[in-house]
Design a protein around this motif. Structure first.
Motif, short mmCIF file in Angstrom:
data_model
loop_
_atom_site.label_atom_id
_atom_site.label_comp_id
_atom_site.label_asym_id
_atom_site.label_seq_id
_atom_site.Cartn_x
_atom_site.Cartn_y
_atom_site.Cartn_z
N LEU A 88 -2.07 5.63 6.77
CA LEU A 88 -1.73 4.52 5.89
C LEU A 88 -1.70 3.21 6.68
N TRP A 89 -1.10 3.23 7.87
CA TRP A 89 -1.05 2.06 8.75
C TRP A 89 -2.46 1.52 9.00
N GLN A 90 -3.37 2.41 9.35
CA GLN A 90 -4.74 1.98 9.67
C GLN A 90 -5.43 1.37 8.47
N ALA A 91 -5.24 1.96 7.30
CA ALA A 91 -5.88 1.43 6.10
C ALA A 91 -5.29 0.08 5.70
N ALA A 92 -3.98 -0.04 5.78
CA ALA A 92 -3.33 -1.28 5.34
C ALA A 92 -3.57 -2.43 6.31
N THR A 93 -3.55 -2.15 7.61
CA THR A 93 -3.79 -3.23 8.56
C THR A 93 -5.22 -3.75 8.48
N ALA A 94 -6.13 -2.90 8.00
CA ALA A 94 -7.51 -3.37 7.80
C ALA A 94 -7.55 -4.46 6.72
N HIS A 95 -6.58 -4.44 5.82
CA HIS A 95 -6.48 -5.46 4.77
C HIS A 95 -6.31 -6.86 5.38
N ALA A 96 -5.72 -6.92 6.58
CA ALA A 96 -5.49 -8.21 7.22
C ALA A 96 -6.73 -8.75 7.91
N GLY A 97 -7.75 -7.93 8.07
CA GLY A 97 -8.96 -8.39 8.76
C GLY A 97 -8.64 -8.79 10.19
N ASP A 98 -9.12 -9.98 10.59
CA ASP A 98 -8.88 -10.43 11.97
C ASP A 98 -7.70 -11.39 12.05
N ARG A 99 -6.85 -11.40 11.05
CA ARG A 99 -5.66 -12.26 11.08
C ARG A 99 -4.68 -11.82 12.16
N LEU A 100 -3.91 -12.75 12.69
CA LEU A 100 -2.74 -12.42 13.49
C LEU A 100 -1.71 -11.77 12.58
N ILE A 101 -1.16 -10.62 13.01
CA ILE A 101 -0.16 -9.91 12.21
C ILE A 101 1.19 -9.97 12.93
N GLY A 102 2.22 -10.28 12.19
CA GLY A 102 3.57 -10.24 12.71
C GLY A 102 4.35 -9.13 12.05
N LEU A 103 5.43 -8.69 12.70
CA LEU A 103 6.34 -7.71 12.11
C LEU A 103 7.71 -7.83 12.74
N ASP A 104 8.70 -7.33 12.03
CA ASP A 104 10.05 -7.13 12.57
C ASP A 104 10.31 -5.65 12.55
N GLY A 105 10.26 -5.01 13.70
CA GLY A 105 10.41 -3.57 13.77
C GLY A 105 11.71 -3.17 14.45
N TRP A 115 0.83 -1.20 0.00
CA TRP A 115 0.00 0.00 0.00
C TRP A 115 0.87 1.25 0.00
N GLY A 116 0.29 2.32 -0.53
CA GLY A 116 1.01 3.58 -0.55
C GLY A 116 0.10 4.75 -0.19
N GLY A 117 0.70 5.77 0.38
CA GLY A 117 0.03 7.03 0.63
C GLY A 117 0.53 8.07 -0.36
N PHE A 118 -0.40 8.72 -1.06
CA PHE A 118 -0.04 9.66 -2.13
C PHE A 118 -0.54 11.05 -1.78
N LEU A 119 0.38 11.99 -1.72
CA LEU A 119 0.06 13.39 -1.44
C LEU A 119 0.16 14.18 -2.73
N ASN A 120 -0.96 14.73 -3.17
CA ASN A 120 -1.01 15.45 -4.45
C ASN A 120 -0.46 14.57 -5.59
#
Length: 287
Positions: free
Chosen positions: A88-105, A46-51
């Motif tokens: 962008l975070w909120q929109a993209a994480t909604a793509h996962a629905g109720d799945r468990l999400i992992g990350l390496d931060g 996903w991407g966030g586009f400004l103008n």
């Protein structure tokens, strides 16, 4: 924050931009990573586009109906601290629905991820150093065989060490341009497999999944010896889960030193996988 801010899935060409940004941030992606990543979930980037200009990226890739992995969360330096990344975070994480999400931060963002419901499972540590020196700490014997396609046996072996089936990903990962995959069998039984790939800087080994440290050591040696002698002055990187002390010992025996670390986090209890068999993490971006 400007009102002319649009969020949508990235095209394949725009995913290449996200990979370039990851390289700029020091993540050192592989040369064929983008195509492999897109094979899992073409709508997961996903991407966030400004103008109309891309200013923020993220991936939330759905592996199956239960598990997703988040990566590539980057906001252009000129637009940080203005709320674009959060939207962008909120929109993209909604793509996962109720799945468990992992990350390496990165460690400094761990508290922010916790605010979004992520829980620390363990640290992953990146070790790095010259290939030529690393080979000195490894056995000479060649016991492995080439792995030119994903077999049912390898897929089942991998499944014990990863939270979801990933046959589409592995089919591409094992055979991508520049990638070398090896498997090790003893008495006709698969005991481990691994992959080495060229990156923006040097090479990365990952995954290395093995029944024990001896198997992992033999696999790592075979993978490094598959790299042409002409590039042995370049660095190799191995990402290891800190709870697997044998993996860290292997990296140190190769003369590698810690250069980077991440926090492996999940939105719920950590999945039950065989971390003690993971001697090399596949990728920080996709797990």
């Amino acid at each position: 924050m400007s009102t002319d801010y649009a969020i949508r899935p990235l095209t394949p060409d725009e995913v290449l931009i996200a990979v370039d940004w990851a390289a700029r941030e020091g993540w050192n992606p592989g040369l064929s990573d983008a195509r492999c990543f897109l094979s899992v979930d073409a709508d997961g980037f996903w991407g966030g586009f400004l103008n109309g200009e891309l200013i923020a990226t993220i991936s939330v890739v759905n592996y199956d109906a239960q598990f997703a992995f988040l990566g590539f969360y980057i906001v252009h330096p000129d637009h940080r601290g203005q709320g674009y990344g959060l939207r962008l975070w909120q929109a993209a994480t909604a793509h996962a629905g109720d799945r468990l999400i992992g990350l390496d931060g990165v460690q400094e963002e761990q508290a922010n991820y916790a605010k979004s419901g992520f829980q620390l499972a363990y640290r992953n540590i990146r070790f790095g150093g010259p290939i030529r020196e690393a080979l000195k700490g490894l056995p000479d014997g060649e016991q492995s065989t080439s792995l030119n396609e994903l077999t049912a046996e390898v897929e089942a072996f991998d499944r014990a060490a990863f939270p979801a089936p990933r046959s589409k990903f592995l089919s591409h990962w094992l055979t991508a341009e520049g990638h070398v995959a090896r498997a090790l069998y003893l008495d006709n039984e698969l005991r481990g497999y691994g992959v080495i790939r060229p990156c923006r800087s040097g090479f990365k080994i990952g995954p290395v999944i093995a029944d024990d440290a001896e198997i992992a050591r033999a696999l790592t040696s075979a993978l490094l010896r598959a790299v042409p002698d002409t590039v042995h002055d370049q660095d190799v990187f191995l990402d290891v889960p800190e709870p697997n002390s044998a993996a860290g010992e292997l990296a140190r025996d190769m003369g590698l030193t810690p250069v980077f670390e991440t926090a492996r986090m999940y939105t719920g209890p950590a999945p039950k996988i065989a971390v003690d068999r993971i001697f090399g993490v596949t990728t920080f971006e996709l797990g």
